[in-house]
Write an enzyme that holds these catalytic residues in place. Structure first.
Site, mmCIF file in Angstrom:
data_model
loop_
_atom_site.group_PDB
_atom_site.id
_atom_site.type_symbol
_atom_site.label_atom_id
_atom_site.label_comp_id
_atom_site.label_asym_id
_atom_site.label_seq_id
_atom_site.Cartn_x
_atom_site.Cartn_y
_atom_site.Cartn_z
ATOM 1 N N ARG A 125 -79.251 -14.391 -9.360
ATOM 2 C CA ARG A 125 -79.503 -16.213 -8.568
ATOM 3 C C ARG A 125 -78.164 -16.899 -8.664
ATOM 4 O O ARG A 125 -77.996 -17.982 -8.182
ATOM 5 C CB ARG A 125 -80.825 -17.206 -9.785
ATOM 6 C CG ARG A 125 -82.306 -16.833 -9.588
ATOM 7 C CD ARG A 125 -82.822 -17.771 -9.672
ATOM 8 N NE ARG A 125 -84.281 -17.175 -9.257
ATOM 9 C CZ ARG A 125 -85.117 -16.590 -10.736
ATOM 10 N NH1 ARG A 125 -84.107 -16.647 -11.602
ATOM 11 N NH2 ARG A 125 -85.823 -15.677 -10.520
ATOM 12 N N LYS A 231 -59.892 -28.463 6.434
ATOM 13 C CA LYS A 231 -60.772 -27.931 5.865
ATOM 14 C C LYS A 231 -61.348 -28.520 4.167
ATOM 15 O O LYS A 231 -62.282 -29.052 4.824
ATOM 16 C CB LYS A 231 -60.553 -26.595 5.966
ATOM 17 C CG LYS A 231 -62.114 -26.050 5.506
ATOM 18 C CD LYS A 231 -62.878 -24.855 6.192
ATOM 19 C CE LYS A 231 -64.171 -24.047 6.476
ATOM 20 N NZ LYS A 231 -64.028 -22.853 6.224
ATOM 21 N N GLU A 241 -72.469 -28.864 6.329
ATOM 22 C CA GLU A 241 -72.566 -29.417 7.724
ATOM 23 C C GLU A 241 -74.318 -30.489 7.809
ATOM 24 O O GLU A 241 -74.508 -30.244 8.818
ATOM 25 C CB GLU A 241 -72.505 -28.703 7.990
ATOM 26 C CG GLU A 241 -72.261 -28.519 9.972
ATOM 27 C CD GLU A 241 -72.188 -27.069 10.396
ATOM 28 O OE1 GLU A 241 -71.051 -26.304 9.911
ATOM 29 O OE2 GLU A 241 -72.667 -27.176 11.078
ATOM 30 N N ASN A 249 -66.172 -26.576 14.202
ATOM 31 C CA ASN A 249 -66.611 -26.012 15.009
ATOM 32 C C ASN A 249 -65.982 -26.363 16.668
ATOM 33 O O ASN A 249 -66.455 -25.514 17.344
ATOM 34 C CB ASN A 249 -68.581 -25.858 15.632
ATOM 35 C CG ASN A 249 -68.783 -24.855 14.205
ATOM 36 O OD1 ASN A 249 -68.215 -23.987 13.378
ATOM 37 N ND2 ASN A 249 -69.836 -26.210 13.848
HETATM 38 N N1 GLY Z 1 -66.334 -21.976 9.638
HETATM 39 C C1 GLY Z 1 -66.437 -23.354 9.765
HETATM 40 C C2 GLY Z 1 -67.101 -23.996 8.608
HETATM 41 O O1 GLY Z 1 -66.596 -23.408 7.601
HETATM 42 O O2 GLY Z 1 -67.873 -24.538 8.430
#
Ligand code: GLY
Length: 371
Positions: A125, A231, A241, A249
């Protein structure tokens, strides 16, 4: 010569971690990994391309700090991201008696990072793992942010979990063994960051990317740092997301359709599809009057100057027609309730997510690009 060392922090509460970026990190791996271990032992999963080139350096780097290493070598290539090798990895980790407090190491490119991250997510888990990405694509994108997955015959990355690593070690020294094609494919993801959110980064790349490609270590470290920082900022805002993370994307809806159209084969690497996809996304944005006509030309000029695939005609062999490409785009993960979400742009560094794109315009761009 001493090279700079950079650290990017990904602040996600109790799932926070650091991305260490430098030259020669493998040799000092124990310095970074030791503080995370409950006992001096790690289980490393790699592939048969990276293993022969770099596993000895990692073993030595860990042994210098008294850390033992067991390893599993999987076949390299996208086909490894499947149930069979996930099962093999999980069973091997159990044979190695990996416990909840232990550390798994994913040592390879995006395929190994995604597969091993997913194995770590479901083993007992959830056990912790370290990403040691060895491709440019993995260093700037897939090793950061906790997306882990395998593929299904229904599509790429459809079976997976969000599971953040405990550490990312991006050693740009290992990029030296990449082929020029693989390096440039990874560069497709680097340039994406400038295009989606930071015009100053794109300006910097226009000037410095030829040195990067030629092997300038300091500039490679800076490009990886800048990409990872961008990022990290996006993942911190939107880990799973629900919104902004979809900006990452940019170029991918077109790119995934082109990858599917070419059978996920050597005809088109993922990063190559992303680069062509970014050029197409700018073209659509320009035709919709969202950005200036100069922007797509500037994007294409940079990709061409780097010797990258830029246009549909740069893909060897036949492609399906515009309708068939549109149908492949409709299978993208970014479809919600039947509506495709596009990443469009108001200019370089100004991408945004929208479902309000006239499919006729997208089709006209594809028709022209195929002509
Ligand atoms: N490669 C796209 C993301 O990590 O959201």
């Amino acid at each position: 010569m001493t090279h700079p060392h950079e650290t990017v922090r990904v602040a996600l509460g109790d799932r926070s971690y650091r991305i260490e970026i430098g030259h020669g990190l493998l040799i000092n791996a124990s310095d970074w990994v030791s503080p995370l271990l409950s006992r001096p032992r790690v289980a490393v999963v790699t592939d048969d391309t990276v293993g022969p080139l770099h596993l000895d350096a990692l073993r030595d780097g860990l042994a210098a700090g008294g850390i033992e290493m067991a390893h599993l070598t999987l076949p390299s290539g996208e086909a490894t991201k499947c149930w069979r090798y996930l099962t093999e990895t999980v069973e091997w980790l159990l044979e190695q008696k990996v416990e909840r407090g232990d550390m798994v190491v994913a040592f390879g490119g995006g395929v190994i990072g995604d597969l091993v991250g997913f194995a770590a997510a479901i083993l007992r888990r959830g056990v912790r793992f370290v990403q040691i990405p060895t491709s440019l694509l993995a260093q700037v994108d897939s090793s950061v942010g906790g997306k882990t997955a395998i593929n299904s015959p229904h599509g790429k990355n459809l079976i997976g979990a969000f599971h953040q690593p405990s550490l990312v070690l991006a050693d740009v020294a290992v990029l030296g063994t990449l082929t020029e094609r693989d390096f440039l494919a990874g560069y497709g993801e680097v340039v994406k960051y400038g295009l989606l959110g930071d015009a100053a980064f794109f300006d910097w790349l226009e000037i410095n990317a030829p040195d990067l490609a030629a092997g300038d270590i300091t500039k490679r470290i800076e490009a990886v740092r800048w990409s990872c920082q961008m990022k990290a900022d996006i993942v911190e805002r939107d880990e799973t997301e629900q919104g902004d993370r979809a900006l990452l994307n940019l170029g991918h809806t077109f790119g995934h359709a082109l990858e599917a159209a070419t059978g996920y084969s050597d005809r088109l690497l993922h990063g190559e599809g992303v680069a062509i996809g970014c050029a197409l996304a700018f073209e659509v944005s320009s035709r919709l009057g969202l950005c200036s006509q100069e922007d797509p030309s500037r994007v294409r000029a940079h990709l061409k100057a780097m010797g990258m695939k830029t246009d549909l005609h740069d893909i060897a062999g036949d492609l399906p027609d515009a309708d068939a490409l549109m149908a492949l785009m409709g299978q993208d993960k970014k479809v919600t309730q039947g509506t495709l979400n596009y990443i469009m742009t108001r200019g370089i560094g100004e991408a945004y997510v929208t479902s309000n794109v006239d499919p006729k315009v997208v089709k006209s761009v594809l028709v022209d690009a195929l002509a």
